[in-house]
Design a protein around this motif. Sequence first.
Motif, short mmCIF file in Angstrom:
data_model
loop_
_atom_site.label_atom_id
_atom_site.label_comp_id
_atom_site.label_asym_id
_atom_site.label_seq_id
_atom_site.Cartn_x
_atom_site.Cartn_y
_atom_site.Cartn_z
N GLU A 32 37.55 41.63 37.09
CA GLU A 32 36.95 42.26 38.27
C GLU A 32 36.38 41.21 39.20
N GLN A 33 36.49 41.48 40.47
CA GLN A 33 35.92 40.57 41.46
C GLN A 33 34.87 41.29 42.31
N MET A 34 33.92 40.53 42.79
CA MET A 34 32.95 41.03 43.78
C MET A 34 33.12 40.10 44.98
N GLY A 37 46.18 30.18 48.90
CA GLY A 37 45.44 28.93 48.83
C GLY A 37 44.04 29.13 48.31
N ARG A 38 43.60 30.38 48.23
CA ARG A 38 42.28 30.59 47.63
C ARG A 38 42.33 30.20 46.15
N ARG A 39 43.56 30.17 45.57
CA ARG A 39 43.67 29.61 44.23
C ARG A 39 43.43 28.13 44.38
N ASN A 40 42.30 27.71 43.92
CA ASN A 40 41.71 26.50 44.45
C ASN A 40 42.42 25.21 44.13
N ALA A 41 42.15 24.27 44.99
CA ALA A 41 42.57 22.90 44.72
C ALA A 41 41.94 22.46 43.41
N PRO A 81 32.47 34.68 50.17
CA PRO A 81 31.92 34.44 48.84
C PRO A 81 32.67 35.32 47.83
N SER A 82 33.26 34.70 46.83
CA SER A 82 34.10 35.44 45.89
C SER A 82 33.67 35.13 44.46
N LEU A 83 33.31 36.18 43.74
CA LEU A 83 32.68 35.99 42.42
C LEU A 83 33.34 36.91 41.41
N GLY A 84 33.65 36.38 40.23
CA GLY A 84 34.25 37.19 39.18
C GLY A 84 33.18 37.83 38.31
N VAL A 85 33.28 39.14 38.11
CA VAL A 85 32.28 39.85 37.30
C VAL A 85 32.32 39.32 35.86
N ASP A 86 33.54 39.14 35.34
CA ASP A 86 33.68 38.75 33.94
C ASP A 86 33.16 37.32 33.70
N ARG A 87 33.42 36.44 34.67
CA ARG A 87 32.90 35.07 34.53
C ARG A 87 31.38 35.06 34.61
N LEU A 88 30.85 35.92 35.47
CA LEU A 88 29.39 35.99 35.58
C LEU A 88 28.81 36.57 34.29
N PHE A 96 44.35 41.52 39.19
CA PHE A 96 45.28 41.25 38.08
C PHE A 96 46.04 39.96 38.37
N ARG A 97 46.08 39.07 37.42
CA ARG A 97 46.87 37.84 37.58
C ARG A 97 47.57 37.57 36.26
N ASN A 98 48.87 37.36 36.35
CA ASN A 98 49.62 37.08 35.14
C ASN A 98 49.44 35.61 34.77
N GLU A 99 48.23 35.27 34.40
CA GLU A 99 47.89 33.88 34.09
C GLU A 99 48.80 33.38 32.97
N ILE A 100 49.31 32.16 33.13
CA ILE A 100 50.22 31.63 32.11
C ILE A 100 49.46 31.36 30.83
N GLN A 150 32.96 24.73 34.68
CA GLN A 150 34.10 25.26 35.44
C GLN A 150 33.63 26.23 36.51
N GLU A 151 34.59 26.57 37.39
CA GLU A 151 34.25 27.43 38.54
C GLU A 151 33.73 28.80 38.11
N LEU A 152 32.60 29.15 38.69
CA LEU A 152 32.08 30.51 38.52
C LEU A 152 32.41 31.34 39.76
N MET A 153 32.17 30.75 40.93
CA MET A 153 32.51 31.46 42.16
C MET A 153 32.88 30.46 43.26
N ILE A 180 36.74 35.70 28.10
CA ILE A 180 36.89 36.46 29.35
C ILE A 180 36.84 35.55 30.58
N PHE A 181 36.77 34.23 30.38
CA PHE A 181 36.69 33.34 31.54
C PHE A 181 37.96 33.42 32.37
N ARG A 182 39.10 33.35 31.71
CA ARG A 182 40.38 33.46 32.44
C ARG A 182 41.21 34.54 31.77
N SER A 183 41.19 35.72 32.35
CA SER A 183 41.95 36.81 31.76
C SER A 183 42.98 37.30 32.77
N ARG A 184 43.78 38.25 32.34
CA ARG A 184 44.85 38.73 33.23
C ARG A 184 44.44 39.96 34.01
P1 ATP Z 1 40.65 29.32 38.90
O1 ATP Z 1 40.77 28.02 39.67
O2 ATP Z 1 39.65 29.26 37.79
O3 ATP Z 1 41.98 29.89 38.50
P2 ATP Z 1 40.62 30.59 41.39
O4 ATP Z 1 40.16 29.50 42.26
O5 ATP Z 1 42.05 30.91 41.34
O6 ATP Z 1 40.05 30.38 39.91
P3 ATP Z 1 39.77 32.62 43.16
O7 ATP Z 1 41.12 33.01 43.55
O8 ATP Z 1 38.95 31.83 44.13
O9 ATP Z 1 39.79 31.89 41.75
O10 ATP Z 1 38.99 33.94 42.71
C1 ATP Z 1 37.61 34.14 42.94
C2 ATP Z 1 36.85 34.35 41.65
O11 ATP Z 1 37.50 35.30 40.82
C3 ATP Z 1 36.76 33.09 40.78
O12 ATP Z 1 35.72 32.25 41.22
C4 ATP Z 1 36.47 33.69 39.43
O13 ATP Z 1 35.09 34.02 39.30
C5 ATP Z 1 37.28 34.97 39.45
N1 ATP Z 1 38.57 34.79 38.77
C6 ATP Z 1 39.69 34.25 39.28
N2 ATP Z 1 40.68 34.25 38.38
C7 ATP Z 1 40.17 34.81 37.26
C8 ATP Z 1 40.71 35.11 35.97
N3 ATP Z 1 41.97 34.87 35.67
N4 ATP Z 1 39.89 35.69 35.05
C9 ATP Z 1 38.60 35.98 35.35
N5 ATP Z 1 38.04 35.72 36.56
C10 ATP Z 1 38.81 35.15 37.50
#
Ligand code: ATP
Length: 558
Positions: free
Chosen positions: A311-313, A42-46, A422-429, A294-298, A380-383, A304-308
């Motif tokens: 890195e997360q912090m 569910g952390r994959r956000n609404a 608090p969950s932040l993506g390095v690549d998005r940042l 790692f996420r097998n994003e469709i 769009q979502e940064l963190m 680099i905003f949404r990659s497969r």
């Molecule tokens: P989104 O809704 O954009 O798919 P998410 O809500 O699934 O993101 P989280 O699971 O909350 O993301 O992950 C925490 C953080 O990890 C995000 O805020 C983002 O900075 C980063 N992140 C998540 N998915 C990706 C991705 N595919 N590529 C790059 N960064 C990502």
Amino acid sequence: MPWRLLVAAMLILGYLANAYIPRTSRLIGGLSSVRASSTAAGRRNAKKSKGDEAESALPFKMEDLVNLCKRKGFVFQSSEIYSPMAGFFDYGPLGVELKNNIKKLWWRDMVQRREDIVGLDSSIIASPSIWQASGHVAGFSDPMVDCKESKLRFRADQVFWGKLETVDGQEACYVTVMESDNMLDVATTAAIKKAKKAGVAGPFKTLKLSDLTEATAEDYPKIPSPATGEPGHLTPPRDFNLMFQTSVGAMSDASSVAYLRPETAQGIFTNFLSVQRTARMKVPFGIAQIGKAFRNEITPRNFIFRSREFEQMEIEYFIPPEDEAWPAFHQTWIDNSWNWLKSIGLKEEFMHKSVHESNKLAHYARACTDITFTFPFGTQELMGIAARGNFDLTQHGTSSGKVMDYFDAAENRKYVPHVIEPSLGVDRLFLALLTSAFSEEEVEGEKRTLLSFHPAIAPIKVAVFPLVNNKPELSALARELYTTLKQRYMCEWDVSGAIGRRYRRADEAGTPFCLTVDFESLEDNSVTVRSRDSMQQVRMKIPDLLPFLSKEIDGFSL
Ligand code: ATP
């Protein structure tokens, strides 16, 4: 509850029952059963409202950043010499420095400079039981649809459709467009053309667009495939698990299945008690981790905003379980995160907060606020900063049979702490910092591309130039200075071309200071210090350079 999972489950249930009912009533009717299987995924956000993805008003385009990244060696497409794989990137010499600086500053401010947070580096592949317990195996998914004719696959929430009607309510046609900033215009033009071709005259009602997850059973068969333009080709939305599978050990069978972690957080939860005991931490305290996920994003997209692979912090900040405890901790983390992002150079005018609606949160979650950012492709979502209750620790306790209780000696009681995450993506940042720093201007009739990074974030801190390259004594002094400064900071040595050219190259790399050694330097042991943003030049004695740079870059002088 992940929104995408919820909607997909509802759609599938609706199909099975062959009875589409309006989305809201489906949601209410089926909520309890779906929630029973809801998960930490569910952390994959609404999904946020469309307003959150507002078109960006930046004076430059995404391709300007992508081109700069490639030209200067920040980011390359992975496997470029073969056919590149979507969603994977390689960070070049400047990119790796920028990325390391982001991680270094985060670690410094979240771990080193605090007493209440310690670090962790957990493995990328771990027991699959972790992902069973967290719910990722069952529910970490996006709804997707296949076009049966073209065999192309789409994310259901990125395909938009609309039904054009005449003002007196006659159905004219259905159209489909892929999500984009101008999709309403594109769809309206296409729909009117289609209606006229079919002999339906206007005037028409304003077209409304919805994504495929919002289609009713009546509409769905009439919606054209975005690939063929014909109705009846799309399968119903189905869940697609985003975890990459691998197998561990010599045998490759069901028992060897493992996953590349889709987030770093679960490694923190499973190590919670070991860390708490060994580091003798007392609630409230946090565990921080930086690492690959790692996420097998469709549909990996927007560079680099949404990659497969990214890195997360992440921090799990453990707090007392009382209902009145979490709001203040949550707010503190929202404020901390906001201020930290600003402190490393994010432009505040591009930063926003987006509070998740409570009816779209996972059932265990108390609240979630995203910090969103205006990228060139939209906001769009940064963190995310979530108050997650004690769901994860409880799940791992139940699933492993291990007690996850924390013993509070001062209050002589045991409990499973709640958590703020608090969950932040390095690549998005990284992308947000590039967006904040990038500008183009004209200086003396020439274009100047500038990356005005905060000195602490800049990949290269100092560029050293001898004024001319054919005077050995100048080169020797400049080289000595370069070698000395390089002991402490990433420095660049540049001797080619006129000084103006060298300044431009440094500006484009985001280097905050250029030092030029000239003939006067041989006399008075001073150099010209040129600041990137103001382009101002001052003379400074060589012994004063390190204290000056240290103040500008590190924020203090030794
Ligand atoms: P989104 O809704 O954009 O798919 P998410 O809500 O699934 O993101 P989280 O699971 O909350 O993301 O992950 C925490 C953080 O990890 C995000 O805020 C983002 O900075 C980063 N992140 C998540 N998915 C990706 C991705 N595919 N590529 C790059 N960064 C990502």
